[in-house]
Design a protein around this motif. Structure first.
Motif, PDB file in Angstrom:
ATOM      1  N   ILE A 177       0.835  -1.194   0.000  1.00 16.32           N
ATOM      2  CA  ILE A 177       0.000   0.000   0.000  1.00 16.32           C
ATOM      3  C   ILE A 177       0.877   1.254   0.000  1.00 16.32           C
ATOM      4  CG2 ILE A 177      -1.683   1.319   1.353  1.00 16.32           C
ATOM      5  CD1 ILE A 177      -2.673  -1.519   2.331  1.00 16.32           C
ATOM      6  N   ASP A 178       1.935   1.232   0.872  1.00 20.48           N
ATOM      7  CA  ASP A 178       2.691   2.480   0.944  1.00 20.48           C
ATOM      8  C   ASP A 178       3.974   2.452   0.113  1.00 20.48           C
ATOM      9  OD1 ASP A 178       4.951   2.202   3.392  1.00 20.48           O
ATOM     10  OD2 ASP A 178       3.355   0.784   3.415  1.00 20.48           O
ATOM     11  N   LEU A 179       3.943   1.657  -0.947  1.00 22.84           N
ATOM     12  CA  LEU A 179       5.122   1.647  -1.824  1.00 22.84           C
ATOM     13  C   LEU A 179       5.308   3.023  -2.460  1.00 22.84           C
ATOM     14  CD1 LEU A 179       5.255  -1.676  -3.859  1.00 22.84           C
ATOM     15  CD2 LEU A 179       6.983  -0.740  -2.357  1.00 22.84           C
ATOM     16  N   GLN A 180       6.474   3.537  -2.290  1.00 26.21           N
ATOM     17  CA  GLN A 180       6.760   4.837  -2.900  1.00 26.21           C
ATOM     18  C   GLN A 180       7.169   4.630  -4.358  1.00 26.21           C
ATOM     19  OE1 GLN A 180      10.010   6.440  -0.809  1.00 26.21           O
ATOM     20  NE2 GLN A 180       8.846   6.914   1.033  1.00 26.21           N
ATOM     21  N   PRO A 181       7.125   5.700  -5.151  1.00 29.60           N
ATOM     22  CA  PRO A 181       7.656   5.528  -6.512  1.00 29.60           C
ATOM     23  C   PRO A 181       9.135   5.152  -6.445  1.00 29.60           C
ATOM     24  CG  PRO A 181       7.028   7.819  -6.060  1.00 29.60           C
ATOM     25  CD  PRO A 181       6.611   7.022  -4.882  1.00 29.60           C
ATOM     26  N   LEU A 182       9.549   4.320  -7.373  1.00 27.92           N
ATOM     27  CA  LEU A 182      10.948   3.861  -7.353  1.00 27.92           C
ATOM     28  C   LEU A 182      11.903   5.024  -7.607  1.00 27.92           C
ATOM     29  CD1 LEU A 182      10.779   0.556  -9.442  1.00 27.92           C
ATOM     30  CD2 LEU A 182      10.675   0.844  -6.975  1.00 27.92           C
ATOM     31  N   PRO A 183      13.066   4.998  -6.956  1.00 30.80           N
ATOM     32  CA  PRO A 183      14.030   6.069  -7.225  1.00 30.80           C
ATOM     33  C   PRO A 183      14.578   5.947  -8.647  1.00 30.80           C
ATOM     34  CG  PRO A 183      15.013   4.382  -5.822  1.00 30.80           C
ATOM     35  CD  PRO A 183      13.579   4.009  -5.993  1.00 30.80           C
ATOM     36  N   VAL A 184      14.748   7.084  -9.308  1.00 29.22           N
ATOM     37  CA  VAL A 184      15.246   7.055 -10.691  1.00 29.22           C
ATOM     38  C   VAL A 184      16.451   7.984 -10.838  1.00 29.22           C
ATOM     39  CG1 VAL A 184      13.031   6.519 -11.803  1.00 29.22           C
ATOM     40  CG2 VAL A 184      13.637   8.898 -11.360  1.00 29.22           C
ATOM     41  N   ASP A 185      17.241   7.715 -11.853  1.00 31.57           N
ATOM     42  CA  ASP A 185      18.356   8.611 -12.166  1.00 31.57           C
ATOM     43  C   ASP A 185      17.737   9.887 -12.752  1.00 31.57           C
ATOM     44  OD1 ASP A 185      21.435   8.827 -12.745  1.00 31.57           O
ATOM     45  OD2 ASP A 185      20.428   9.529 -14.565  1.00 31.57           O
ATOM     46  N   LYS A 186      18.175  11.033 -12.221  1.00 32.97           N
ATOM     47  CA  LYS A 186      17.492  12.294 -12.594  1.00 32.97           C
ATOM     48  C   LYS A 186      17.582  12.595 -14.086  1.00 32.97           C
ATOM     49  CE  LYS A 186      16.415  14.791  -8.615  1.00 32.97           C
ATOM     50  NZ  LYS A 186      17.130  14.329  -7.440  1.00 32.97           N
ATOM     51  N   GLU A 187      18.713  12.249 -14.669  1.00 33.33           N
ATOM     52  CA  GLU A 187      18.922  12.586 -16.078  1.00 33.33           C
ATOM     53  C   GLU A 187      18.241  11.572 -17.005  1.00 33.33           C
ATOM     54  OE1 GLU A 187      21.620  15.094 -18.671  1.00 33.33           O
ATOM     55  OE2 GLU A 187      20.647  15.324 -16.751  1.00 33.33           O
ATOM     56  N   SER A 188      18.627  10.282 -16.811  1.00 37.65           N
ATOM     57  CA  SER A 188      18.157   9.265 -17.760  1.00 37.65           C
ATOM     58  C   SER A 188      16.727   8.809 -17.447  1.00 37.65           C
ATOM     59  CB  SER A 188      19.085   8.049 -17.718  1.00 37.65           C
ATOM     60  OG  SER A 188      18.986   7.416 -16.459  1.00 37.65           O
ATOM     61  N   ARG A 189      16.262   9.019 -16.230  1.00 38.68           N
ATOM     62  CA  ARG A 189      14.962   8.574 -15.721  1.00 38.68           C
ATOM     63  C   ARG A 189      14.892   7.053 -15.594  1.00 38.68           C
ATOM     64  NH1 ARG A 189      13.592  12.374 -13.029  1.00 38.68           N
ATOM     65  NH2 ARG A 189      11.490  11.572 -12.757  1.00 38.68           N
ATOM     66  N   TYR A 190      16.030   6.374 -15.705  1.00 40.15           N
ATOM     67  CA  TYR A 190      16.036   4.924 -15.510  1.00 40.15           C
ATOM     68  C   TYR A 190      15.901   4.630 -14.023  1.00 40.15           C
ATOM     69  CZ  TYR A 190      17.556   3.969 -20.288  1.00 40.15           C
ATOM     70  OH  TYR A 190      17.633   3.861 -21.639  1.00 40.15           O
ATOM     71  N   SER A 191      15.199   3.536 -13.733  1.00 39.31           N
ATOM     72  CA  SER A 191      15.035   3.154 -12.335  1.00 39.31           C
ATOM     73  C   SER A 191      16.383   2.685 -11.760  1.00 39.31           C
ATOM     74  CB  SER A 191      14.003   2.034 -12.271  1.00 39.31           C
ATOM     75  OG  SER A 191      13.948   1.559 -10.976  1.00 39.31           O
ATOM     76  N   LEU A 192      16.624   3.081 -10.518  1.00 38.60           N
ATOM     77  CA  LEU A 192      17.916   2.745  -9.903  1.00 38.60           C
ATOM     78  C   LEU A 192      17.878   1.396  -9.208  1.00 38.60           C
ATOM     79  CD1 LEU A 192      18.675   6.236  -8.309  1.00 38.60           C
ATOM     80  CD2 LEU A 192      19.711   5.271 -10.356  1.00 38.60           C
ATOM     81  N   VAL A 193      16.683   0.894  -8.983  1.00 34.14           N
ATOM     82  CA  VAL A 193      16.561  -0.385  -8.272  1.00 34.14           C
ATOM     83  C   VAL A 193      15.518  -1.277  -8.932  1.00 34.14           C
ATOM     84  CG1 VAL A 193      17.188   0.501  -5.975  1.00 34.14           C
ATOM     85  CG2 VAL A 193      14.800   0.569  -6.698  1.00 34.14           C
ATOM     86  N   LYS A 194      15.599  -2.549  -8.548  1.00 36.15           N
ATOM     87  CA  LYS A 194      14.564  -3.494  -8.976  1.00 36.15           C
ATOM     88  C   LYS A 194      13.941  -4.015  -7.683  1.00 36.15           C
ATOM     89  CE  LYS A 194      15.674  -7.724 -10.226  1.00 36.15           C
ATOM     90  NZ  LYS A 194      16.453  -8.748 -10.857  1.00 36.15           N
ATOM     91  N   VAL A 195      12.610  -4.032  -7.605  1.00 34.82           N
ATOM     92  CA  VAL A 195      11.983  -4.481  -6.357  1.00 34.82           C
ATOM     93  C   VAL A 195      11.237  -5.787  -6.597  1.00 34.82           C
ATOM     94  CG1 VAL A 195      10.378  -3.875  -4.506  1.00 34.82           C
ATOM     95  CG2 VAL A 195      11.679  -2.089  -5.653  1.00 34.82           C
ATOM     96  N   GLU A 196      11.525  -6.780  -5.757  1.00 36.97           N
ATOM     97  CA  GLU A 196      10.822  -8.055  -5.868  1.00 36.97           C
ATOM     98  C   GLU A 196      10.189  -8.394  -4.532  1.00 36.97           C
ATOM     99  OE1 GLU A 196      13.554 -11.048  -8.241  1.00 36.97           O
ATOM    100  OE2 GLU A 196      14.720  -9.409  -7.372  1.00 36.97           O
ATOM    101  N   GLU A 197       8.898  -8.722  -4.553  1.00 36.19           N
ATOM    102  CA  GLU A 197       8.234  -9.174  -3.325  1.00 36.19           C
ATOM    103  C   GLU A 197       8.785 -10.575  -3.000  1.00 36.19           C
ATOM    104  OE1 GLU A 197       5.931  -7.938  -1.104  1.00 36.19           O
ATOM    105  OE2 GLU A 197       6.187  -5.990  -2.050  1.00 36.19           O
ATOM    106  N   PRO A 198       8.793 -10.966  -1.710  1.00 33.42           N
ATOM    107  CA  PRO A 198       9.333 -12.281  -1.377  1.00 33.42           C
ATOM    108  C   PRO A 198       8.570 -13.408  -2.071  1.00 33.42           C
ATOM    109  CG  PRO A 198       8.469 -11.154   0.591  1.00 33.42           C
ATOM    110  CD  PRO A 198       8.320 -10.209  -0.551  1.00 33.42           C
ATOM    111  N   ILE A 199       9.288 -14.313  -2.680  1.00 36.60           N
ATOM    112  CA  ILE A 199       8.613 -15.483  -3.259  1.00 36.60           C
ATOM    113  C   ILE A 199       9.219 -16.759  -2.689  1.00 36.60           C
ATOM    114  CG2 ILE A 199       7.561 -14.792  -5.469  1.00 36.60           C
ATOM    115  CD1 ILE A 199      10.272 -15.386  -6.771  1.00 36.60           C
ATOM    116  N   GLU A 200       8.363 -17.735  -2.524  1.00 33.68           N
ATOM    117  CA  GLU A 200       8.799 -18.984  -1.909  1.00 33.68           C
ATOM    118  C   GLU A 200       9.921 -19.600  -2.730  1.00 33.68           C
ATOM    119  OE1 GLU A 200       5.619 -21.614  -1.011  1.00 33.68           O
ATOM    120  OE2 GLU A 200       6.975 -23.091  -0.111  1.00 33.68           O
TER     121      GLU A 200
END
Ligand SMILES: Nc1ncnc2c1ncn2[C@@H]1O[C@H](COP(=O)(O)OP(=O)(O)OP(=O)(O)O)[C@@H](O)[C@H]1O
Ligand SMILES: [Mg+2]
Length: 371
Positions: free
Chosen positions: A61-84
């Motif tokens: 619910i409270d996931l923030q927008p992913l951080p991005v590189d200011k210039e390229s706008r590419y995401s700086l991280v990849k987020v994965e929910e825990p999977i078994e």
């Protein structure tokens, strides 16, 4: 100094969103009022531990927008929910160290109650394919925390001035999410500061990383991974609570990996072949052993009339280096001895050693001695 004196600090750190100071100050307050107001002290420590252990529902619910590189706008991280996922296959020592770390994280509130700082970081080093990334994912499942993986390519900006800023926003994001921050290929950013080839800017980047690691609150878990431990700045090593070398799989681990990945097909391969595969994959990492199992399964399905031992050994020798002539002679002899059903032609097909050489190795003692 009593608990009241700490309130301004608590207010300041809250307004500045400085989680580490909030945590430390709140803990100090809890400690000071423990005797007089035990129920409030317990409430404080509970609040601290819950803030580090919010369920995945609340998180999404409270996931923030992913951080991005200011210039390229590419995401700086990849987020994965825990999977078994199945537990990694490791030697006992390594497994125990990981278990300890996980168990300690699971009783976070107990640590906080006793004013003990819980561990929050572990550095994994090891050759490629031994399971470092797999371990990070498995820990995310074990701790029920999302895995925030640093995307190295977009984080290390071509304009180095921005890399420090990127690292800061990655940490800010991970700490606000109560997640596991996975710093994969840490050596690429955390090279030794005294490295002669380093630019001043890169050194500053390491300093940003050091500062962020230091300030990271205990509710956030950090896993670092590297294939080049020798390149890491000593100060980086010190920032991690534990460091763990993930070794190449031993014979027992290799056998377990084969059994797990061959699944029901393991029954189709006889015991001797399985043992042979486990014994003769010393130089092969865990990831490639998993791949070998997949290749064997596919070939068994494709060639249902071909003997399974022949298939398994053929796949093995596609990835194993044969070495010197002497090694080849030994290999052919051992194959003939262990698998009496194999013809010379089959040994030649399996090992890709020409038939004439195989027959020479197996029939001429003189030839072998003269080498
Ligand atoms: N110890 C292990 N136990 C179980 N499976 C493993 C293990 N090591 C590797 N694997 C399998 O191999 C795959 C690749 O391994 P992984 O990517 O975790 O290796 P790595 O150490 O991170 O390599 P690299 O240094 O190249 O990033 C995993 O997804 C998993 O399927
Ligand atoms: Mg990896």
């Amino acid at each position: 100094m009593d608990a009241f004196d700490l309130i301004p600090k608590l207010v300041r750190s809250s307004l500045e969103c400085d989680r580490k100071t909030i945590e430390a100050t709140a803990l100090m307050i809890a400690k000071k009022i423990k005797k007089e107001r035990p129920e409030i002290a317990i409430e404080i420590t509970k609040a601290l531990s819950y803030s580090g252990y919010r369920g995945s529902m609340a998180r999404s619910i409270d996931l923030q927008p992913l951080p991005v590189d200011k210039e390229s706008r590419y995401s700086l991280v990849k987020v994965e929910e825990p999977i078994e996922s199945m537990e990694p296959i490791l030697n006992e020592y390594t497994r125990r160290q990981l278990d300890d770390f996980i168990s300690e994280r699971k009783i976070l509130d107990k640590f906080l109650e006793e004013d003990i700082i819980p561990p929050n970081s572990i550095l994994l080093d090891g050759l490629p394919g031994v399971g470092k990334t797999y371990i990070a994912k498995w820990m995310s499942y074990q701790l029920n925390l999302p895995l925030v993986t640093l995307d190295l390519a977009s984080s290390i900006s071509s304009y180095l001035g921005r890399s420090g800023q990127n690292i800061r926003s990655i940490f800010e994001y991970a700490t606000s999410q109560n997640a596991i921050l996975f710093l994969d290929e840490l050596d690429a950013i955390a090279k030794r500061r005294d490295d002669a080839g380093d630019l001043g800017e890169l050194k500053r980047l390491v300093n940003v990383l050091l500062k962020e690691l230091e300030a990271c609150p205990s509710s956030c878990v950090i896993i670092g991974a590297t294939n080049h431990p020798e390149l890491l700045d000593k100060a980086i090593w010190r920032r991690f609570d534990r460091s763990l070398t993930i070794s190449m799989p031993g014979e027992e681990e290799r056998k377990k990996l084969l059994v797990r990945h061959l699944g029901k097909f393991v029954k189709e391969i006889n015991k001797e072949t399985l043992e042979y595969l486990a014994q003769n994959t010393k130089e092969i990492n865990s990831a490639d052993i998993c791949k070998l199992s997949e290749h064997i399964k596919r070939q068994i399905l494709l060639n249902s009339n071909t003997p399974k031992t022949f298939i398994a050994l053929s796949e093995l020798f596609k990835i194993v280096q044969l070495g010197t002539r002497e090694d080849k002679v030994k290999l052919c002899r051992r194959l003939k001895k262990d698998f009496t059903q194999l013809s010379l032609r089959e040994i030649s097909q399996i090992t890709q050693i020409p038939l004439t050489s195989v027959s020479r190795y197996l029939t001429t003692n003189k030839e072998e001695n003269n080498g």
